[in-house]
Design a protein around this motif. Structure first.
Motif, mmCIF file in Angstrom:
data_model
loop_
_atom_site.group_PDB
_atom_site.id
_atom_site.type_symbol
_atom_site.label_atom_id
_atom_site.label_comp_id
_atom_site.label_asym_id
_atom_site.label_seq_id
_atom_site.Cartn_x
_atom_site.Cartn_y
_atom_site.Cartn_z
ATOM 1 N N ALA A 1 -6.385 5.479 16.963
ATOM 2 C CA ALA A 1 -6.028 5.702 15.556
ATOM 3 C C ALA A 1 -4.532 5.972 15.399
ATOM 4 O O ALA A 1 -3.909 5.531 14.430
ATOM 5 C CB ALA A 1 -6.838 6.875 14.994
ATOM 6 N N GLY B 1 -2.391 2.710 15.527
ATOM 7 C CA GLY B 1 -2.543 1.794 14.393
ATOM 8 C C GLY B 1 -2.894 0.379 14.825
ATOM 9 O O GLY B 1 -3.634 0.155 15.788
ATOM 10 N N GLN B 2 -2.310 -0.597 14.129
ATOM 11 C CA GLN B 2 -2.661 -2.000 14.342
ATOM 12 C C GLN B 2 -2.252 -2.513 15.724
ATOM 13 O O GLN B 2 -2.766 -3.523 16.189
ATOM 14 C CB GLN B 2 -1.984 -2.870 13.271
ATOM 15 C CG GLN B 2 -2.459 -2.587 11.857
ATOM 16 C CD GLN B 2 -3.924 -2.927 11.672
ATOM 17 O OE1 GLN B 2 -4.409 -3.913 12.212
ATOM 18 N NE2 GLN B 2 -4.642 -2.101 10.917
ATOM 19 N N LEU C 1 6.120 2.842 14.583
ATOM 20 C CA LEU C 1 4.896 3.458 14.086
ATOM 21 C C LEU C 1 4.704 3.168 12.605
ATOM 22 O O LEU C 1 3.588 2.894 12.154
ATOM 23 C CB LEU C 1 4.941 4.976 14.331
ATOM 24 C CG LEU C 1 4.715 5.434 15.778
ATOM 25 C CD1 LEU C 1 4.923 6.941 15.882
ATOM 26 C CD2 LEU C 1 3.320 5.059 16.249
ATOM 27 N N SER D 1 3.603 -0.346 12.327
ATOM 28 C CA SER D 1 2.257 -0.520 12.842
ATOM 29 C C SER D 1 1.198 -0.092 11.841
ATOM 30 O O SER D 1 0.101 -0.655 11.800
ATOM 31 C CB SER D 1 2.085 0.267 14.146
ATOM 32 O OG SER D 1 0.822 0.065 14.713
ATOM 33 N N HIS D 2 1.534 0.898 11.005
ATOM 34 C CA HIS D 2 0.567 1.406 10.030
ATOM 35 C C HIS D 2 0.693 0.744 8.657
ATOM 36 O O HIS D 2 -0.269 0.740 7.886
ATOM 37 C CB HIS D 2 0.726 2.925 9.883
ATOM 38 C CG HIS D 2 0.149 3.699 11.031
ATOM 39 N ND1 HIS D 2 -1.179 4.044 11.120
ATOM 40 C CD2 HIS D 2 0.721 4.193 12.157
ATOM 41 C CE1 HIS D 2 -1.403 4.713 12.237
ATOM 42 N NE2 HIS D 2 -0.251 4.830 12.886
ATOM 43 N N THR D 3 1.861 0.201 8.347
ATOM 44 C CA THR D 3 2.050 -0.396 7.017
ATOM 45 C C THR D 3 2.108 -1.919 7.060
ATOM 46 O O THR D 3 1.975 -2.555 6.010
ATOM 47 C CB THR D 3 3.341 0.123 6.375
ATOM 48 O OG1 THR D 3 4.459 -0.197 7.219
ATOM 49 C CG2 THR D 3 3.284 1.632 6.176
ATOM 50 N N ASP E 1 1.766 -5.116 10.404
ATOM 51 C CA ASP E 1 0.836 -5.585 11.423
ATOM 52 C C ASP E 1 1.548 -5.659 12.772
ATOM 53 O O ASP E 1 2.731 -5.315 12.891
ATOM 54 C CB ASP E 1 0.257 -6.953 11.050
ATOM 55 C CG ASP E 1 1.346 -7.979 10.729
ATOM 56 O OD1 ASP E 1 2.503 -7.782 11.162
ATOM 57 O OD2 ASP E 1 1.040 -8.967 10.047
#
Length: 463
Positions: A150, A153-154, A290, A293-295, A297
């Motif tokens: 988690a 992220g992606q 980071l 990765s979360h906002t 791809d």
């Protein structure tokens, strides 16, 4: 100012480091305490020469490394490789200000017994041993709880919990060994530190090629980063100990013994503001991946990492060029008559150098970066232009930040970089919608507003 890379100069960091994070050669056994003499100029020549030699080596090995990883595990695998390899840069630890404290001790301890130097090394080593243990335990605990998937992220891949757990253990071991870099800088032998970085890049590439030939999973490539870092730091410890005339590795490992507590020296005075600056820089730049990765791809993370491969070595070279200014300005601050003209001249030279290198990044980066990604990711000119702008504002601020390295100046920088970090993270999140260049644009704006302008204004006002 330098770049906060891992010790073997992977050039995956992608963000500048404050000048205050680089240790000045205040007065060392090489004879740099008074006016610049032949020994001082020789040390500067060695430093820049070593960096000039290792930068092309690191650049070539980093390109080959990324090309190999993408070919072996694909773009998603490279995204995790780049993200986990640069996770240590998010930590506000680095050397916990040990470099500044050891440099000050070397500058003032003229005794044959080196009591002050030994006490400072013991204190620094103890702090880094404890910090490394905390990092290792934290990484393994989060892995056992299954939380790394988690958090990443992606960019997360299967078995990422096991990968990060092993990486955390290796990084925790490398932290106290990394004290060797601080000692080499303190005794004015940063040329050896740079040569070790170059050797580390070659070692890492060899490990990556071995993993690729064996068809290893992504985790093996990630662990190779931290294994090579441990080996290089250990070799550095042997060399630094011989130069300092102290068994550095044995002293580091013995720093936790109760008998060593009485010999430790206080280091918080200089270490604390430097740690704050390092922490602020880590938050400002190492979180870019980071955020993406979360906002965005994995492709955005990979594209950003490809662009950072060209920016980071250029920023590192700027740090090597700016290092001698610390000692020069330290002497001039004590001299009657403020050297405003000298400060202006250095500012102009660094700005011109940053502009020239920035143009080269824009022209060469997109083509080489796209090749590095096997054509699967198009490295855009806009991304390289954003990195070039970041390099320029960093170069423009370098002499002023070097001037502000007395106690009051370091406290001022700690505040400036903290404000910059908060604003940078806040604006990078919405700007990430623009793609990989979004966080870099946020970095340029935040650095200009909260570091460049106030630091330059303060430096010239006080000259």
């Amino acid at each position: 100012m330098g770049v906060p890379h891992p010790s073997n100069d992977l050039s995956l960091g992608g963000g500048p480091s404050p000048v205050a994070a680089t240790v000045p050669p205040a007065r060392t056994p090489s004879g740099t305490g008074g006016a610049p003499g032949p020994r001082f100029r020789g040390a500067v020549t060695r430093s820049l020469g070593a960096r000039a030699v290792t930068l092309p080596i690191s650049a070539v090995t980093n390109l080959a490394l990324a090309h190999t990883v993408v070919g072996a595990v694909g773009v998603p695998g490279y995204a995790q490789f780049a993200l986990v390899a640069t996770l240590p840069a998010v930590l506000p630890l680095t050397d916990l200000g040990a470099g500044a404290a050891i440099t000050e001790a070397v500058a003032h301890d003229t005794s044959h017994e080196q009591q002050l130097v030994r006490g400072t090394v013991l204190s620094s080593a103890r702090n880094l041993m404890c910090a490394g243990a905390v990092i290792a335990v934290t990484g393994v605990t989060l892995a056992l709880l299954g939380m790394w998937d988690a958090l990443l992220g992606q960019a997360a891949q299967p078995s990422c919990d096991l990968t990060v757990a092993i990486a955390s253990l290796l990084f925790g071991c490398s932290m106290p060994l990394g004290l060797s870099r601080s000692v080499l800088l303190a005794v004015n032998r940063n040329d050896i530190a740079f040569l070790l970085q170059g050797a580390g890049s070659v070692l890492l590439l060899a490990l990556v090629l071995l993993a690729a030939s064996l068809g290893a999973p992504t985790g093996a490539f990630v662990c190779a980063v931290f294994l090579s870092q441990c080996l290089v730091n250990a070799a550095g410890g042997v060399l630094a100990g011989r130069i300092l005339g102290m068994p550095l590795l044995r002293t580091t490992l013995g720093s936790l013994r109760a008998s060593a507590c009485k010999d430790r020296a206080p280091i918080a005075g200089l270490a604390l503001p430097m740690t704050v600056v390092t922490a602020a820089t880590a938050v400002a730049y190492a979180t870019d991946r980071l955020v993406l990765s979360h906002t965005a791809d994995a492709a955005a993370v990979a594209g950003y990492s490809a662009g950072a491969q060209f920016f980071a070595p250029a920023s590192s070279l700027l740090g090597a060029a700016g290092l001698p200014l610390w000692a020069v300005f330290a002497r001039q601050r004590r001299s009657p008559g403020a050297p405003r003209r000298e400060l202006a001249r250095f500012t102009g030279c660094f700005a011109a150098g940053g502009l020239v290198v920035g143009v080269a990044i824009v022209l060469l980066g997109p083509l080489a970066g796209t090749w590095m990604m096997h054509g699967r990711i198009q490295v855009e000119t806009s991304l390289m232009a954003a990195f070039a702008a970041l390099l320029f504002v960093q170069a423009l601020a370098c002499p002023a930040t070097m001037w502000s390295t007395d106690a009051a100046g370091l406290r001022f920088q700690a505040i400036a970089f903290s404000l910059m970090a908060a604003v940078n993270l806040a604006v990078s999140i919405p700007l990430a919608r623009l793609g990989a260049q979004g966080p870099v644009i946020g970095s340029v704006a935040a650095y200009t507003a909260f570091v460049l302008v106030p630091t330059v204004f303060r430096a010239f006002r006080r000259t």
